[in-house]
Design a protein around this motif. Structure first.
Motif, PDB file in Angstrom:
ATOM      1  N   PHE A 111       2.879  -0.249  -1.041  1.00 41.28           N
ATOM      2  CA  PHE A 111       3.912  -0.123  -0.016  1.00 41.28           C
ATOM      3  C   PHE A 111       3.330   0.461   1.269  1.00 41.28           C
ATOM      4  O   PHE A 111       2.607   1.454   1.242  1.00 41.28           O
ATOM      5  N   GLY A 112       3.681  -0.169   2.370  1.00 39.93           N
ATOM      6  CA  GLY A 112       3.391   0.376   3.683  1.00 39.93           C
ATOM      7  C   GLY A 112       4.674   0.873   4.315  1.00 39.93           C
ATOM      8  O   GLY A 112       5.769   0.402   3.976  1.00 39.93           O
ATOM      9  N   GLY A 150      -7.242   3.232   3.516  1.00 42.47           N
ATOM     10  CA  GLY A 150      -7.181   3.595   2.100  1.00 42.47           C
ATOM     11  C   GLY A 150      -5.770   3.557   1.569  1.00 42.47           C
ATOM     12  O   GLY A 150      -4.829   3.155   2.261  1.00 42.47           O
ATOM     13  N   TYR A 151      -5.623   3.949   0.316  1.00 43.29           N
ATOM     14  CA  TYR A 151      -4.318   3.949  -0.339  1.00 43.29           C
ATOM     15  C   TYR A 151      -4.094   5.307  -0.984  1.00 43.29           C
ATOM     16  O   TYR A 151      -5.015   5.916  -1.523  1.00 43.29           O
ATOM     17  N   ARG A 152      -2.855   5.761  -0.944  1.00 44.00           N
ATOM     18  CA  ARG A 152      -2.502   7.090  -1.442  1.00 44.00           C
ATOM     19  C   ARG A 152      -1.465   6.948  -2.553  1.00 44.00           C
ATOM     20  O   ARG A 152      -0.341   6.504  -2.315  1.00 44.00           O
ATOM     21  N   LEU A 355       0.755   3.982  -1.699  1.00 41.49           N
ATOM     22  CA  LEU A 355       1.111   3.807  -0.302  1.00 41.49           C
ATOM     23  C   LEU A 355      -0.100   3.437   0.538  1.00 41.49           C
ATOM     24  O   LEU A 355      -1.199   3.965   0.330  1.00 41.49           O
ATOM     25  N   VAL A 356       0.114   2.558   1.498  1.00 44.77           N
ATOM     26  CA  VAL A 356      -0.905   2.283   2.509  1.00 44.77           C
ATOM     27  C   VAL A 356      -1.054   3.531   3.357  1.00 44.77           C
ATOM     28  O   VAL A 356      -0.070   4.065   3.869  1.00 44.77           O
ATOM     29  N   ASP A 357      -2.276   4.022   3.482  1.00 43.72           N
ATOM     30  CA  ASP A 357      -2.511   5.289   4.170  1.00 43.72           C
ATOM     31  C   ASP A 357      -3.444   5.075   5.363  1.00 43.72           C
ATOM     32  O   ASP A 357      -4.532   4.539   5.210  1.00 43.72           O
TER      33      ASP A 357
END
Length: 363
Positions: A111-112, A150-152, A355-357
């Motif tokens: 998800f962004g 990155g992704y969180r 999440l998209v980070d």
């Protein structure tokens, strides 16, 4: 259904992508959100193919949109409309990929977050760009071309059968109700821009919440009981203090003005209510408040920035807690007023989301 295409503390690094092979990215907008206006929709339609841009006006729209994006297999969804919009779509995705869902066993997409809400707590968490200088367009374009830093992963709370990033009983629910009152009654005309954001929260706290508690009792007897896993009392640096607290242990018994929990640091407008959230995967941060209104008002900037740790603020990492107040207290879930409650159980949801980070590093 409005599947309406429109025309023109663990951070994993995104793999390097060939920009010529654009990953599929769907953009899901809440058409009822104040900031999702015709200008925003038109701007996005210039960078997102019409089959990838969706507008929702109702829960039924959202359900059908999620069915469509899961059928098409989008690996990434951007949501626009605020934290409530995000949670609405997340709950629908997790329901449909859950054991009894239509897409049981299917992996949930990443998800962004588009900064198109009011408080934008989640947008602050992942450092999403604002609407100025085509910021939200750039975020989507970077995702489409594989240039995400990155992704969180983020855990979620489970409260009364619904998932949320935070929830609380007591003064924080009162502040929310007071902010809504200030915005609806005073935030008009010349004062609209001043009282519809962080200025509205500061005004609500200073002019309504604190004066109320100066003349009314804000201390209510409360008991907080740990769930089936160990919990940890936290110090001002976020580290565990002493031995782990046993399953079923009483974490607190006495008079409180607030009991709240979150799996991400922010309420709205950059208010870092839970500075240690996300630091221990699979746990929420529980914050119990035993401070006076004058203390809050005096130290509000430090509290807002997550840098105030008086003796009367008690922080824990826990997986599940049951909170019992002697009297009904204002209740909020994910920033939405939810009436009054004397008792509530909060736990970490079994599923996390990714999440998209855009920070490139943990907050």
């Amino acid at each position: 259904m409005l599947v309406q295409p429109l025309r023109s503390p663990d951070l994993r690094r995104a793999p390097t992508s060939d920009v010529t092979a654009e990953p599929k990215v769907a953009v899901l907008l809440n058409a009822n959100a104040r900031k999702v206006d015709a200008r925003v929709v038109k701007s996005l339609s210039h960078v997102v193919p019409e089959q990838d841009l969706f507008l929702s006006r109702s829960p039924l729209d959202a359900r059908r949109i999620i069915q469509t994006v899961l059928e098409r297999g989008y690996p990434m969804l951007f949501t626009g409309g605020g934290d409530g919009t995000f949670m609405g779509f997340v709950n629908e995705v997790l329901h449909q990929v859950g054991p009894r869902g239509r897409f049981a066993g299917k992996a949930a997409p990443r998800f962004g977050i588009l900064k198109l809400g009011t408080g934008n707590g989640l947008a602050a968490y992942v450092n999403a760009s604002g609407t100025r200088s085509d910021g939200i367009l750039n975020d989507v374009l970077r995702a489409r071309t594989g240039e995400v830093p990155g992704y969180r992963p983020m855990d979620l709370l489970m409260v009364d059968g619904q998932r949320a990033p935070f929830a609380g009983l007591g003064v924080d629910g009162k502040v929310l109700n007071d902010y809504i009152w200030v915005k609806e009654h005073l935030g008009k005309g010349f004062f609209k821009s001043v009282l519809s954001g962080s200025g509205g929260y500061f005004s609500a706290v200073a002019c309504k919440t604190v004066p109320h508690y100066l003349t009314h009792s804000h201390w209510v007897e409360c008991e907080v009981v740990n769930g089936a896993s160990e919990a940890y009392r936290l110090g001002p640096d976020g580290g565990a203090m002493g031995e782990p607290l046993a399953p079923g242990a009483t974490l607190f018994r006495g008079r409180l003005m607030m009991a709240a929990a979150g799996t991400m640091p922010f309420y709205g407008y950059g208010f870092r209510m839970f500075p240690f959230a996300g630091q221990r995967p699979g746990f929420m941060q529980l914050r119990l408040g035993q401070v006076t209104p004058t203390q809050v008002l005096t130290h509000l900037p430090k509290l807002w920035n997550g840098r105030w740790f008086p003796e009367g603020l008690m922080d824990f990492h826990a997986r599940e807690v049951t909170i019992r107040f002697a009297n009904p207290m204002p209740f909020q879930v994910g920033g939405d007023a939810a009436g009054y409650r004397e008792q509530v159980t909060m736990s970490v949801a079994p599923e996390s989301v990714e999440l998209v980070d855009f920070t490139g590093a943990m907050n």
